[in-house]
Motif scaffolding. Structure first.
Motif, mmCIF file in Angstrom:
data_model
loop_
_atom_site.group_PDB
_atom_site.id
_atom_site.type_symbol
_atom_site.label_atom_id
_atom_site.label_comp_id
_atom_site.label_asym_id
_atom_site.label_seq_id
_atom_site.Cartn_x
_atom_site.Cartn_y
_atom_site.Cartn_z
ATOM 1 N N GLY A 23 -24.296 44.116 40.515
ATOM 2 C CA GLY A 23 -24.475 43.852 39.090
ATOM 3 C C GLY A 23 -24.691 42.378 38.796
ATOM 4 O O GLY A 23 -24.682 41.541 39.704
ATOM 5 N N PRO A 24 -24.896 42.026 37.522
ATOM 6 C CA PRO A 24 -25.218 40.648 37.158
ATOM 7 C C PRO A 24 -24.053 39.690 37.318
ATOM 8 O O PRO A 24 -22.906 40.022 37.022
ATOM 9 N N GLU A 25 -24.368 38.498 37.799
ATOM 10 C CA GLU A 25 -23.417 37.396 37.935
ATOM 11 C C GLU A 25 -23.919 36.223 37.088
ATOM 12 O O GLU A 25 -24.871 36.349 36.316
ATOM 13 N N VAL A 26 -23.292 35.064 37.252
ATOM 14 C CA VAL A 26 -23.657 33.880 36.481
ATOM 15 C C VAL A 26 -23.814 32.704 37.438
ATOM 16 O O VAL A 26 -23.061 32.572 38.402
ATOM 17 N N PHE A 27 -24.832 31.855 37.195
ATOM 18 C CA PHE A 27 -24.941 30.630 37.988
ATOM 19 C C PHE A 27 -24.835 29.410 37.089
ATOM 20 O O PHE A 27 -25.202 29.428 35.917
ATOM 21 N N ASP A 28 -24.275 28.355 37.656
ATOM 22 C CA ASP A 28 -24.085 27.070 36.974
ATOM 23 C C ASP A 28 -24.545 25.942 37.871
ATOM 24 O O ASP A 28 -24.712 26.116 39.081
ATOM 25 N N SER A 29 -24.687 24.761 37.266
ATOM 26 C CA SER A 29 -25.011 23.543 38.013
ATOM 27 C C SER A 29 -23.998 22.463 37.644
ATOM 28 O O SER A 29 -23.663 22.294 36.467
ATOM 29 N N VAL A 30 -23.510 21.756 38.646
ATOM 30 C CA VAL A 30 -22.498 20.720 38.452
ATOM 31 C C VAL A 30 -22.936 19.454 39.171
ATOM 32 O O VAL A 30 -23.395 19.513 40.312
ATOM 33 N N ALA A 31 -22.800 18.311 38.501
ATOM 34 C CA ALA A 31 -23.052 17.020 39.143
ATOM 35 C C ALA A 31 -21.888 16.088 38.848
ATOM 36 O O ALA A 31 -21.355 16.075 37.728
ATOM 37 N N ALA A 32 -21.482 15.323 39.846
ATOM 38 C CA ALA A 32 -20.332 14.425 39.691
ATOM 39 C C ALA A 32 -20.632 13.081 40.351
ATOM 40 O O ALA A 32 -21.364 13.018 41.348
ATOM 41 N N ALA A 33 -20.044 12.045 39.797
ATOM 42 C CA ALA A 33 -20.230 10.692 40.314
ATOM 43 C C ALA A 33 -18.979 10.242 41.064
ATOM 44 O O ALA A 33 -17.855 10.464 40.599
ATOM 45 N N ILE A 34 -19.190 9.633 42.217
ATOM 46 C CA ILE A 34 -18.081 9.097 43.010
ATOM 47 C C ILE A 34 -18.133 7.577 42.942
ATOM 48 O O ILE A 34 -19.074 6.958 43.458
ATOM 49 N N PRO A 35 -17.147 6.941 42.292
ATOM 50 C CA PRO A 35 -17.115 5.476 42.273
ATOM 51 C C PRO A 35 -16.681 4.940 43.630
ATOM 52 O O PRO A 35 -15.687 5.393 44.203
ATOM 53 N N VAL A 36 -17.419 4.003 44.176
ATOM 54 C CA VAL A 36 -17.093 3.440 45.491
ATOM 55 C C VAL A 36 -16.116 2.292 45.277
ATOM 56 O O VAL A 36 -16.507 1.143 45.052
ATOM 57 N N LEU A 37 -14.840 2.637 45.354
ATOM 58 C CA LEU A 37 -13.786 1.653 45.118
ATOM 59 C C LEU A 37 -13.353 0.960 46.401
ATOM 60 O O LEU A 37 -12.809 -0.150 46.359
ATOM 61 N N ASP A 38 -13.566 1.641 47.541
ATOM 62 C CA ASP A 38 -13.162 1.051 48.822
ATOM 63 C C ASP A 38 -13.968 1.678 49.962
ATOM 64 O O ASP A 38 -14.739 2.626 49.752
ATOM 65 N N ASP A 39 -13.760 1.176 51.153
ATOM 66 C CA ASP A 39 -14.497 1.653 52.329
ATOM 67 C C ASP A 39 -14.182 3.111 52.644
ATOM 68 O O ASP A 39 -15.065 3.870 53.069
ATOM 69 N N GLU A 40 -12.934 3.523 52.451
ATOM 70 C CA GLU A 40 -12.521 4.888 52.771
ATOM 71 C C GLU A 40 -13.274 5.906 51.927
ATOM 72 O O GLU A 40 -13.715 6.939 52.429
ATOM 73 N N ILE A 41 -13.433 5.619 50.628
ATOM 74 C CA ILE A 41 -14.168 6.519 49.741
ATOM 75 C C ILE A 41 -15.617 6.634 50.179
ATOM 76 O O ILE A 41 -16.185 7.728 50.231
ATOM 77 N N LEU A 42 -16.233 5.516 50.528
ATOM 78 C CA LEU A 42 -17.633 5.537 50.954
ATOM 79 C C LEU A 42 -17.802 6.321 52.252
ATOM 80 O O LEU A 42 -18.734 7.118 52.394
ATOM 81 N N LYS A 43 -16.896 6.144 53.209
ATOM 82 C CA LYS A 43 -17.021 6.807 54.508
ATOM 83 C C LYS A 43 -16.991 8.329 54.372
ATOM 84 O O LYS A 43 -17.616 9.031 55.163
ATOM 85 N N GLU A 44 -16.264 8.833 53.401
ATOM 86 C CA GLU A 44 -16.234 10.292 53.182
ATOM 87 C C GLU A 44 -17.622 10.826 52.840
ATOM 88 O O GLU A 44 -17.936 11.986 53.109
ATOM 89 N N THR A 45 -18.474 9.993 52.242
ATOM 90 C CA THR A 45 -19.816 10.430 51.840
ATOM 91 C C THR A 45 -20.822 10.364 52.994
ATOM 92 O O THR A 45 -21.989 10.700 52.812
ATOM 93 N N PHE A 46 -20.370 9.941 54.169
ATOM 94 C CA PHE A 46 -21.251 9.885 55.341
ATOM 95 C C PHE A 46 -21.471 11.278 55.945
ATOM 96 O O PHE A 46 -22.198 11.424 56.922
ATOM 97 N N ILE A 47 -20.844 12.301 55.385
ATOM 98 C CA ILE A 47 -20.930 13.655 55.906
ATOM 99 C C ILE A 47 -22.384 14.120 55.957
ATOM 100 O O ILE A 47 -23.197 13.789 55.087
ATOM 101 N N GLN A 48 -22.732 14.886 57.001
ATOM 102 C CA GLN A 48 -24.080 15.416 57.152
ATOM 103 C C GLN A 48 -24.027 16.934 57.290
ATOM 104 O O GLN A 48 -23.025 17.510 57.710
ATOM 105 N N ASN A 49 -25.126 17.571 56.942
ATOM 106 C CA ASN A 49 -25.172 19.038 56.983
ATOM 107 C C ASN A 49 -24.760 19.607 58.341
ATOM 108 O O ASN A 49 -24.107 20.647 58.415
ATOM 109 N N LYS A 50 -25.131 18.938 59.407
ATOM 110 C CA LYS A 50 -24.810 19.447 60.743
ATOM 111 C C LYS A 50 -23.319 19.427 61.021
ATOM 112 O O LYS A 50 -22.831 20.143 61.928
ATOM 113 N N ASP A 51 -22.577 18.646 60.265
ATOM 114 C CA ASP A 51 -21.135 18.531 60.479
ATOM 115 C C ASP A 51 -20.325 19.516 59.634
ATOM 116 O O ASP A 51 -19.107 19.612 59.793
#
Length: 418
Positions: free
Chosen positions: A260-288
């Motif tokens: 039966g019918p479902e619902v789809f949504d779209s979400v976008a969020a901003a990550i402020p780069v406050l330190d090196d640790e926060i930035l390193k989390e964004t190094f993730i790649q699809n293969k990982d």
């Protein structure tokens, strides 16, 4: 070590000086061996689009003149049930209600809450039917201009990671996890999630995307209320709310499934780069990013694993329609199966979700699309399956991320501190 504060980032945004990268741009730099440095990036933008069953809307809908009825016992919007209350609304002629994105119309199994939400946001007239506690039946027509409140709440949106599904049995299985009954044994593969672009894949412990964070929900500025239902440390998700009157119809809608019918949504969020640790989390790649392959009869039964590089690597965003190959079948299987109703004699590329069901279904190859395949190990044997349905739309996700990036660069989206 802290590089900067939210206030400092917001000052740069207001001055038009903030450096913004999308999560995919960061991952691409990492793949190329050019890891960005925290002092050189202010904001990382992320996003996703897909079926999000935990979506509901709260409406205040005028129905009749004050005093016309005492209060509502039941209500239908285009045949989709709403739940009156919690306010009694005695003698007001209007009704407060909640409507689920997964509710099905009483008139058939092809229309439901997600399709209704899209129609409301687009400004279409909506048929309202109310039965009062005294048995009176009142009918009226409203549109979004008449509706006093139209607030969407997503109770569990944008999971960090999802499951994928196969059918290991010899009988077709009806499920919300495929656009049609999924054939077996091991005839096809269906999945959700936008991988390295997904918000919580880039902030897995919700350090910066947290309660109070401002986000875009279907194009409207909204807020993270907190963790969503079923959220866990392993699979976090968000509870989000936003005003439907500010939404863009392109980013939300209904999606027909085998159940039966479902619902789809779209979400976008901003990550402020406050330190090196926060930035390193964004190094993730699809293969990982591991993608569990589960039995469609129960997501608890993990049969194997693949990853998001397998499912998105080299895949087309949209199908190509070849009208010269169409044989005008008496019953068009594509028209019957298209989850968003994007095909009717022609392909509406804006309404299209990029699920791949048309290319999989058409016997005449009137639709072509590289949807890819996956290979995984199960019980000491290797299995390769075609991807028959994508329940996330990478194109819409990228478009909303681009919109968020533009707003930040133009000084129109200021970050909140958690």
């Amino acid at each position: 070590m802290k590089i900067r504060t939210i206030e400092e980032i917001n000052n740069k945004i207001k001055d038009g000086e903030a450096t913004v990268l999308t999560a995919e741009e960061v991952s691409k730099l990492v793949r190329e061996g050019n890891k960005p440095k925290a002092e050189d990036v202010d904001v990382i933008t992320t996003g996703t689009c897909g079926i999000m069953s935990g979506t509901a809307a709260i409406f205040h809908v005028p129905v009749a003149e004050p005093g016309a009825f005492k209060k509502a016992k039941s209500v239908l919007l285009n045949g989709v049930p709403g739940f009156p209350g919690p306010c009694p609304n005695e003698w007001l002629g209007s009704v407060d209600m909640i409507v689920y994105g997964t509710s099905h119309s009483i008139h058939g199994n092809r229309y439901g809450g997600g399709f209704l939400f899209k129609d409301i946001v687009s400004g279409k007239d909506i048929e309202v039917e109310v039965e009062s506690t005294n048995g009176e039946k009142i009918k009226s027509t409203v549109n979004i201009e008449d509706i006093g409140t139209a607030q969407m709440i997503g109770t569990r949106l944008a999971f960090k990671n999802y499951n994928s599904f196969v059918n290991p049995t010899d009988k077709p299985v009806s499920s919300i996890f495929n656009a049609i009954d999924l054939e077996g044994p091991f005839k096809g593969f269906t999945f959700s999630g936008c991988g390295e672009l997904n918000p919580l894949q880039n902030d897995p412990i919700m350090k910066t995307i947290c309660a109070g964070s401002k986000v875009l929900l279907n194009g409207a500025e909204g807020y993270v209320i907190g963790r969503g239902t079923r959220s866990s440390d392993e699979k976090p998700n968000m509870m989000i709310t936003a005003d439907m009157k500010d939404m863009d119809t392109h980013y939300l809608g209904g999606f027909k499934t085998g159940a039966g019918p479902e619902v789809f949504d779209s979400v976008a969020a901003a990550i402020p780069v406050l330190d090196d640790e926060i930035l390193k989390e964004t190094f993730i790649q699809n293969k990982d990013i591991k993608l569990p392959v589960t039995d469609i009869r129960g997501r608890h039964n993990v049969l194997g694993f693949t990853d998001y590089d397998d499912v998105w690597g080299g895949a087309d965003e949209r199908p190509v329609y070849h009208p010269e190959r169409c044989l005008n079948c008496d019953v068009c299987i594509v028209r019957e199966r298209c989850p968003t109703g994007a095909y009717s004699d022609t392909l509406n590329t804006r309404r299209c979700f990029g699920c791949g069901m048309c290319a999989y279904s058409c016997p005449n190859a009137a639709f072509t699309m590289e949807s890819g395949s996956v290979q995984f190990e199960i019980k000491d044997r290797s299995i390769e399956l075609p991807i028959v349905c994508r329940q996330s739309d990478i194109k819409r996700a990228r478009e909303l991320v681009a919109e968020l990036t533009k707003r930040i660069e133009n000084g129109e989206f200021i970050l909140n501190e958690c």
